[in-house]
Design a protein around this motif. Sequence first.
Motif, PDB file in Angstrom:
ATOM      1  N   ASP A  76       0.559  -1.141  -0.281  1.00  0.00           N
ATOM      2  CA  ASP A  76       0.104   0.088  -0.158  1.00  0.00           C
ATOM      3  C   ASP A  76       1.231   1.250   0.114  1.00  0.00           C
ATOM      4  N   SER A  78       0.079   4.414  -0.313  1.00  0.00           N
ATOM      5  CA  SER A  78      -1.090   5.804  -0.402  1.00  0.00           C
ATOM      6  C   SER A  78      -0.342   7.001   0.814  1.00  0.00           C
ATOM      7  N   ALA A  90      -4.724  -0.808  -4.037  1.00  0.00           N
ATOM      8  CA  ALA A  90      -4.166  -2.116  -3.784  1.00  0.00           C
ATOM      9  C   ALA A  90      -4.416  -3.063  -3.401  1.00  0.00           C
TER      10      ALA A  90
END
Length: 170
Positions: A76, A78, A90
């Motif tokens: 991930d 983000s 993801a």
Amino acid sequence: MSGRLFTSPMFLGFDHLEQMLERAAKSTSDGYPPYNIEQLSSTALRITLAVAGFVMDDLQITQEDNQLVIRGRQADDSQGRIFLHRGIAARQFHKAFVLAEGIEIGGAWLDNGLLHIDLLRPEPEVRVKRIAISQGRRSPPPGSTVHHEVVPPVVKARRTPRPARDIDDE
């Protein structure tokens, strides 16, 4: 009625096949990631999975007994980012294919978001086993009754056309 597929007494030793079919039926029917299965030749198959956004380190391919297992796990990324819309998540996946006896993995490669896996099915050898028959009720010791012979496949010979003859020539 029992839940068994091979209830006939003529099917001996097919328990493992029943277990494979049950395992395939229980596997997730999730359509992610989408995939194709191509027949390249009579002895070769190719599985192609659409794995856009995954890099090689995110993917793992293993052969576990008679199953080809493909796993994908994206990190991930983000953190520190603000999304106004997030349609590409993801996502992780687990895809399993049940392989027939003798299927070998030929190789795998990642190209433009597509993961390709080649499978090879070698031509089976035709085998004939001659079983010796003994006289009486007692069976001979194990290992002494079976003689293995490898029989080459039958190849039909092509006929060579003969020139036409006139019946009067004879």
